[in-house]
Design a protein around this motif. Sequence first.
Motif, PDB file in Angstrom:
ATOM      1  N   ARG A   1       0.826  -1.211   0.000  1.00  0.00           N
ATOM      2  CA  ARG A   1       0.000   0.000   0.000  1.00  0.00           C
ATOM      3  C   ARG A   1       0.860   1.260   0.000  1.00  0.00           C
ATOM      4  N   LEU A   2       1.964   1.236   0.710  1.00  0.00           N
ATOM      5  CA  LEU A   2       2.852   2.397   0.711  1.00  0.00           C
ATOM      6  C   LEU A   2       3.432   2.630  -0.673  1.00  0.00           C
ATOM      7  N   PHE A   3       3.856   1.550  -1.323  1.00  0.00           N
ATOM      8  CA  PHE A   3       4.399   1.691  -2.670  1.00  0.00           C
ATOM      9  C   PHE A   3       3.325   2.166  -3.633  1.00  0.00           C
ATOM     10  N   GLU A   4       2.142   1.571  -3.537  1.00  0.00           N
ATOM     11  CA  GLU A   4       1.041   1.989  -4.402  1.00  0.00           C
ATOM     12  C   GLU A   4       0.780   3.482  -4.277  1.00  0.00           C
ATOM     13  N   LYS A   5       0.705   3.943  -3.046  1.00  0.00           N
ATOM     14  CA  LYS A   5       0.319   5.335  -2.835  1.00  0.00           C
ATOM     15  C   LYS A   5       1.357   6.312  -3.363  1.00  0.00           C
ATOM     16  N   ILE A   6       2.630   6.030  -3.111  1.00  0.00           N
ATOM     17  CA  ILE A   6       3.629   6.999  -3.579  1.00  0.00           C
ATOM     18  C   ILE A   6       3.696   7.001  -5.104  1.00  0.00           C
ATOM     19  N   CYS A   7       3.413   5.861  -5.721  1.00  0.00           N
ATOM     20  CA  CYS A   7       3.361   5.828  -7.189  1.00  0.00           C
ATOM     21  C   CYS A   7       2.143   6.585  -7.712  1.00  0.00           C
ATOM     22  N   LEU A   8       0.989   6.373  -7.086  1.00  0.00           N
ATOM     23  CA  LEU A   8      -0.214   7.069  -7.538  1.00  0.00           C
ATOM     24  C   LEU A   8      -0.116   8.568  -7.313  1.00  0.00           C
ATOM     25  N   GLU A   9       0.561   8.973  -6.242  1.00  0.00           N
ATOM     26  CA  GLU A   9       0.788  10.405  -6.041  1.00  0.00           C
ATOM     27  C   GLU A   9       1.653  10.960  -7.170  1.00  0.00           C
ATOM     28  N   GLY A  10       2.595  10.154  -7.646  1.00  0.00           N
ATOM     29  CA  GLY A  10       3.403  10.568  -8.783  1.00  0.00           C
ATOM     30  C   GLY A  10       2.559  10.725 -10.037  1.00  0.00           C
ATOM     31  N   PHE A  11       1.627   9.803 -10.247  1.00  0.00           N
ATOM     32  CA  PHE A  11       0.721   9.911 -11.397  1.00  0.00           C
ATOM     33  C   PHE A  11      -0.189  11.123 -11.267  1.00  0.00           C
ATOM     34  N   GLN A  12      -0.485  11.517 -10.027  1.00  0.00           N
ATOM     35  CA  GLN A  12      -1.380  12.649  -9.821  1.00  0.00           C
ATOM     36  C   GLN A  12      -0.759  13.972 -10.237  1.00  0.00           C
ATOM     37  N   ALA A  13       0.562  14.062 -10.258  1.00  0.00           N
ATOM     38  CA  ALA A  13       1.236  15.330 -10.543  1.00  0.00           C
ATOM     39  C   ALA A  13       0.601  16.028 -11.744  1.00  0.00           C
ATOM     40  N   GLY A  14       0.092  17.229 -11.522  1.00  0.00           N
ATOM     41  CA  GLY A  14      -0.555  17.997 -12.579  1.00  0.00           C
ATOM     42  C   GLY A  14      -2.034  17.688 -12.717  1.00  0.00           C
ATOM     43  N   LEU A  15      -2.535  16.755 -11.905  1.00  0.00           N
ATOM     44  CA  LEU A  15      -3.942  16.356 -11.973  1.00  0.00           C
ATOM     45  C   LEU A  15      -4.558  16.468 -10.581  1.00  0.00           C
ATOM     46  N   SER A  16      -5.823  16.087 -10.456  1.00  0.00           N
ATOM     47  CA  SER A  16      -6.479  16.058  -9.148  1.00  0.00           C
ATOM     48  C   SER A  16      -6.477  14.629  -8.616  1.00  0.00           C
ATOM     49  N   TRP A  17      -6.492  14.492  -7.268  1.00  0.00           N
ATOM     50  CA  TRP A  17      -6.486  13.161  -6.694  1.00  0.00           C
ATOM     51  C   TRP A  17      -7.754  12.384  -7.047  1.00  0.00           C
ATOM     52  N   ILE A  18      -8.896  13.050  -7.158  1.00  0.00           N
ATOM     53  CA  ILE A  18     -10.132  12.328  -7.481  1.00  0.00           C
ATOM     54  C   ILE A  18     -10.021  11.657  -8.851  1.00  0.00           C
ATOM     55  N   THR A  19      -9.279  12.267  -9.763  1.00  0.00           N
ATOM     56  CA  THR A  19      -9.062  11.648 -11.080  1.00  0.00           C
ATOM     57  C   THR A  19      -8.338  10.320 -10.922  1.00  0.00           C
ATOM     58  N   ILE A  20      -7.322  10.297 -10.081  1.00  0.00           N
ATOM     59  CA  ILE A  20      -6.565   9.067  -9.846  1.00  0.00           C
ATOM     60  C   ILE A  20      -7.400   8.067  -9.061  1.00  0.00           C
ATOM     61  N   LEU A  21      -8.121   8.542  -8.066  1.00  0.00           N
ATOM     62  CA  LEU A  21      -8.937   7.656  -7.234  1.00  0.00           C
ATOM     63  C   LEU A  21      -9.967   6.906  -8.069  1.00  0.00           C
ATOM     64  N   ARG A  22     -10.556   7.583  -9.016  1.00  0.00           N
ATOM     65  CA  ARG A  22     -11.553   6.932  -9.878  1.00  0.00           C
ATOM     66  C   ARG A  22     -10.926   5.874 -10.779  1.00  0.00           C
ATOM     67  N   LYS A  23      -9.627   5.979 -11.004  1.00  0.00           N
ATOM     68  CA  LYS A  23      -8.932   5.015 -11.850  1.00  0.00           C
ATOM     69  C   LYS A  23      -8.096   4.024 -11.037  1.00  0.00           C
ATOM     70  N   ARG A  24      -8.191   4.073  -9.710  1.00  0.00           N
ATOM     71  CA  ARG A  24      -7.275   3.300  -8.873  1.00  0.00           C
ATOM     72  C   ARG A  24      -7.351   1.798  -9.145  1.00  0.00           C
ATOM     73  N   GLU A  25      -8.542   1.258  -9.302  1.00  0.00           N
ATOM     74  CA  GLU A  25      -8.654  -0.177  -9.566  1.00  0.00           C
ATOM     75  C   GLU A  25      -8.025  -0.536 -10.902  1.00  0.00           C
ATOM     76  N   ASN A  26      -8.132   0.352 -11.881  1.00  0.00           N
ATOM     77  CA  ASN A  26      -7.482   0.123 -13.178  1.00  0.00           C
ATOM     78  C   ASN A  26      -5.964   0.114 -13.018  1.00  0.00           C
ATOM     79  N   PHE A  27      -5.459   1.047 -12.211  1.00  0.00           N
ATOM     80  CA  PHE A  27      -4.020   1.089 -11.940  1.00  0.00           C
ATOM     81  C   PHE A  27      -3.563  -0.202 -11.261  1.00  0.00           C
ATOM     82  N   ARG A  28      -4.338  -0.674 -10.307  1.00  0.00           N
ATOM     83  CA  ARG A  28      -3.971  -1.896  -9.598  1.00  0.00           C
ATOM     84  C   ARG A  28      -3.900  -3.082 -10.554  1.00  0.00           C
ATOM     85  N   ALA A  29      -4.857  -3.146 -11.456  1.00  0.00           N
ATOM     86  CA  ALA A  29      -4.855  -4.240 -12.431  1.00  0.00           C
ATOM     87  C   ALA A  29      -3.663  -4.112 -13.380  1.00  0.00           C
ATOM     88  N   ALA A  30      -3.348  -2.900 -13.777  1.00  0.00           N
ATOM     89  CA  ALA A  30      -2.268  -2.665 -14.739  1.00  0.00           C
ATOM     90  C   ALA A  30      -0.893  -2.901 -14.143  1.00  0.00           C
TER      91      ALA A  30
END
Length: 215
Positions: A43-72
């Motif tokens: 979970r720690l690794f996931e979060k710091i990576c997703l925060e990196g993906f968020q750069a320039g975007l909003s967290w809700i955008t990433i949150l809505r795609k989180r399950e897709n990220f997990r699968a990918a």
Amino acid sequence: MADAGLITDTHGVKRCWWCGENDELYRNYHDTEWGFPVTDDIRLFEKICLEGFQAGLSWITILRKRENFRAAFAGFDFHKVAQFTVQDVDNLLLDAGIIRHKGKIEATINNAKRAIELQKEFGSLAAYFWHYEASPEQRPAQADYASISPIAQTELSKQLSKDLKKRGWKFVGPTTCYAFMQAMGLVNDHLEGCFKRDAVLEARANLKKNLLTQS
């Protein structure tokens, strides 16, 4: 002002302003995840990576795609992600369910390799990241955080960012690191008056008790 930065729902429940009033997914994230201490390496690794993906975007955008990220990204098992190839990068760039940013995708694979190194050195990612836990006096003042443009980084997040970069991590600037620290419970930034603030304080206290018991 006691209610600075808070929103109140129809039941009189007060929450931090940023989760909004109408998005159930965002409110649930605020109520059940954000700020609660996390010691699980995946979970720690996931979060710091997703925060990196968020750069320039909003967290809700990433949150809505989180399950897709997990699968990918193989559930963000960094031992598996570290084995991703150039072909995997190409495949991920075709995946409309995630943020198709080549630099961020490659950074995630790079960071997985760096995470393995951290785990070997410290025993776990948790042991490393929790060295950067913020004490109450290191938390921004209520007035600094209870605004539409809250404080985005602290001295601790700058230190964490600097050390991670020195170790070869990518997309881990001080703002990204601070968002990670807030979400994973290294700092309790639920505002005074938010109905989850005390629950997070208790969870952090219980974590410390458990760690002392195990030592």
